[in-house]
Enzyme design. Structure first.
Site, PDB file in Angstrom:
ATOM      1  N   TYR A 230       2.519   7.925  -7.396  1.00 48.72           N
ATOM      2  CA  TYR A 230       1.796   8.130  -6.079  1.00 48.72           C
ATOM      3  C   TYR A 230       2.078   9.416  -5.410  1.00 48.72           C
ATOM      4  O   TYR A 230       3.333   9.680  -5.093  1.00 48.72           O
ATOM      5  CB  TYR A 230       2.291   6.817  -5.085  1.00 48.72           C
ATOM      6  CG  TYR A 230       1.958   7.032  -3.389  1.00 48.72           C
ATOM      7  CD1 TYR A 230       0.418   7.450  -3.260  1.00 48.72           C
ATOM      8  CD2 TYR A 230       2.955   6.946  -2.676  1.00 48.72           C
ATOM      9  CE1 TYR A 230       0.404   7.460  -1.652  1.00 48.72           C
ATOM     10  CE2 TYR A 230       2.747   7.126  -1.250  1.00 48.72           C
ATOM     11  CZ  TYR A 230       1.470   7.454  -0.991  1.00 48.72           C
ATOM     12  OH  TYR A 230       1.370   7.422   0.371  1.00 48.72           O
TER      13      TYR A 230
ATOM     14  N   ASP B  84       8.619  -0.846  -4.905  1.00 49.29           N
ATOM     15  CA  ASP B  84       7.672  -0.479  -3.835  1.00 49.29           C
ATOM     16  C   ASP B  84       6.425  -1.771  -4.325  1.00 49.29           C
ATOM     17  O   ASP B  84       5.797  -1.478  -5.169  1.00 49.29           O
ATOM     18  CB  ASP B  84       7.220   0.978  -3.702  1.00 49.29           C
ATOM     19  CG  ASP B  84       5.923   0.994  -2.651  1.00 49.29           C
ATOM     20  OD1 ASP B  84       5.250  -0.107  -2.392  1.00 49.29           O
ATOM     21  OD2 ASP B  84       5.805   2.130  -2.339  1.00 49.29           O
TER      22      ASP B  84
ATOM     23  N   LYS C 218      -2.443  -2.307   2.457  1.00 48.21           N
ATOM     24  CA  LYS C 218      -3.126  -2.444   1.321  1.00 48.21           C
ATOM     25  C   LYS C 218      -3.805  -3.855   1.176  1.00 48.21           C
ATOM     26  O   LYS C 218      -5.000  -4.139   1.188  1.00 48.21           O
ATOM     27  CB  LYS C 218      -2.444  -2.122  -0.091  1.00 48.21           C
ATOM     28  CG  LYS C 218      -1.654  -0.946   0.024  1.00 48.21           C
ATOM     29  CD  LYS C 218      -2.815   0.464   0.399  1.00 48.21           C
ATOM     30  CE  LYS C 218      -2.173   1.729   0.190  1.00 48.21           C
ATOM     31  NZ  LYS C 218      -2.845   2.818   0.624  1.00 48.21           N
TER      32      LYS C 218
ATOM     33  N   ILE D 117       3.853  -2.796  -2.493  1.00 53.45           N
ATOM     34  CA  ILE D 117       3.091  -2.711  -1.504  1.00 53.45           C
ATOM     35  C   ILE D 117       1.603  -3.364  -1.902  1.00 53.45           C
ATOM     36  O   ILE D 117       0.740  -3.875  -1.096  1.00 53.45           O
ATOM     37  CB  ILE D 117       2.680  -1.065  -0.817  1.00 53.45           C
ATOM     38  CG1 ILE D 117       1.823  -1.049   0.237  1.00 53.45           C
ATOM     39  CG2 ILE D 117       2.109  -0.208  -1.996  1.00 53.45           C
ATOM     40  CD1 ILE D 117       1.728   0.217   0.698  1.00 53.45           C
TER      41      ILE D 117
END
Ligand SMILES: Cc1ncc(COP(=O)(O)O)c(C=O)c1O
Length: 467
Positions: free
Chosen positions: A144, A229, A271, A231
């Protein structure tokens, strides 16, 4: 006159990932007002299920009216609330929601949760807690693009890439992990841990149980941390199903071993609920000292009590959250199918994926050469000629040119069709002209070969006659 921090460009904001956004801002697509404008496909936003959230809010006005269900005002209580531990009602609901996303296979403890202003703040806070300036975290590439800012910029932490390649679908291998570790050592950096996104941004895939085991073995052997992570954990719409690091640790009975306290999870509602504007993020850590320090640091980026209250009410409505998650995944799956088949009809493939708000697209066949210069050249044409802001793989530090991330959930279905039509027309023209060039080249090569053969033949004839 100003600090080195702000005058250096280590925040990564100058990457093409953000430059594409600027181009989009200047000339944004609108089906009526600007039909030739740029379509934003570089933003991992989920706009597919707002109607569900809005209808819940319409039915539960007290959640934003700051009232209890009895009608009693909560305004004063919430206006004065500033405890950085967060509202316990909200944290209790959150840990339940996190368990639900993981099929209730693991339970989370609200006391180990730290609220932060989004996952951005959660990741940075963890870096402050786990590493000193100049220490390193290993990250699989591609990653990312925001991580250069979130993990490195203010903390002084270094990222060392774990090189993943298309040859095995960008999976993490033990060789790549070991190589990254050695590279960090060669650079004189102390490796504090590994950070992964699971499901992966930008790949749109979930880590396999084998990859997770590899990470755990590595963390045990090197006494390193694992930051996972997660998310996109509630944005997995196809098999294989998502396996959280928490589940893997539990399955291996490692909850009373040393490595347990070195496992940290990052999550956010940006998200799965499509609400990045509300800035709700969190760290879940098994290390008491990390929880305590991160809670103190969260003073720099708290979640407003109004927002906490609203989501505590929403999560308490279990029937609604179950319906939301199911419907949201159904819509996302459909969207992904549209983009994958649209790309296929344009002769473009993408990595097989099962999660997230984007696909990882293979446009190596459209490159003029196998280089990052050619990737940039193609990216510029896609942004300025085709009018699509996509993210080039180089902005995600991909080691192979020709890969692009394309988001599919931040626009209407009609807009996605326009984007796909534009790309198809462009790809077809480009492929045709490449074929013509190749044909021209092979034609001229054949011609020169023929000429050479004729020449030889005539020389031979001459020689014959000479004799
Ligand atoms: C993997 C990953 N981590 C963190 C973030 C930042 O999320 P937030 O909006 O919660 O700060 C993003 C946003 O795109 C992301 O993809």
């Amino acid at each position: 006159m100003l600090s080195r921090k702000i005058t250096s460009d280590s925040h990564g904001q100058d990457s093409s990932y953000f430059l594409g956004w600027e181009a989009y801002e200047k000339n944004s697509y609108h089906e009526v007002e600007n039909p030739s404008g740029i379509i934003q496909m570089g933003l991992a936003e989920n706009q597919l299920s707002f109607d569900l959230l809005e209808s819940w809010l319409a039915e539960n006005p007290e959640a934003i009216g700051l009232k209890r269900t009895s009608g009693e005002s909560l305004f004063k209580d919430l206006a004065l609330f500033q405890d950085y531990h967060g509202l316990s009602a909200f944290k209790n609901e959150l840990v339940e929601f996190m368990s639900k996303i993981r099929g209730n296979k693991v339970k989370f403890d609200a006391n180990k949760l730290v609220l932060t202003a989004g996952a951005t703040s959660a990741n940075e806070t963890l870096m402050f807690c786990l590493a000193d300036p100049g220490d390193a975290f290993l990250l699989p590439i591609p990653y990312y693009p925001g991580f250069d800012r979130d993990l490195k910029w203010r903390t002084g932490v270094e990222i060392v890439p774990i090189k993943c390649s298309s040859s095995n679908g960008f999976r993490i291998t033990s060789c790549a992990l070991e190589e990254a570790y050695l590279q960090a050592q060669d650079q004189g950096l102390k490796v504090k841990g590994v950070l992964v996104t699971n499901p992966s941004n930008p790949l749109g895939t979930t880590l396999t149980p084998d990859e997770i085991d590899l990470l755990i073995d590595f963390a045990i052997e090197k006494e390193a941390h694992i930051v996972s992570d997660e998310i996109y954990s509630g944005t997995v719409f196809d098999s294989p199903s998502f396996v959280s690091i928490a589940e893997a640790i539990k399955d291996r009975n490692l909850e009373s071993s040393d490595v347990f306290s070195r496992v940290h999870i990052v999550y956010s509602l940006s998200k799965d609920l499509g609400v990045p504007g509300f800035r709700v993020g969190m760290i879940y850590s098994n290390d008491e000292q990390v929880v305590s320090a991160a809670t103190k640091m969260s003073s720099f980026g708290l979640v407003s009590s109004q927002t906490q209250y609203m989501f505590s009410q929403l999560f308490a409505d279990k029937k609604f959250t179950a319906k939301y998650m199911k419907e949201n995944l159904k819509r996302l799956r459909k969207r992904k199918e549209i983009i994958v088949s649209g790309l296929k009809s344009a002769g473009i493939k993408c990595l097989k994926s099962n999660a997230c708000l984007f696909v990882w697209v293979d446009m190596r066949n459209l490159l003029s050469s196998n280089s990052f210069d050619a990737e940039m050249e193609l990216w510029k044409r896609i942004v300025y000629e085709v009018g699509l802001n996509v993210s080039p793989g180089s902005s995600c530090h991909c080691s192979e040119p020709g890969w692009f991330r394309m988001c599919f959930a931040n626009m209407s279905e009609e807009t996605l069709h326009v984007a796909l039509q534009r790309l198809k027309a462009f790809a077809e023209t480009l492929i045709k002209s490449k074929q013509q060039q190749q044909f021209g080249l092979s034609f001229s090569r054949t011609r020169s070969l023929t000429r050479w053969v004729f020449q030889l033949a005539s020389d031979h004839d001459h020689r014959e006659t000479d004799r």
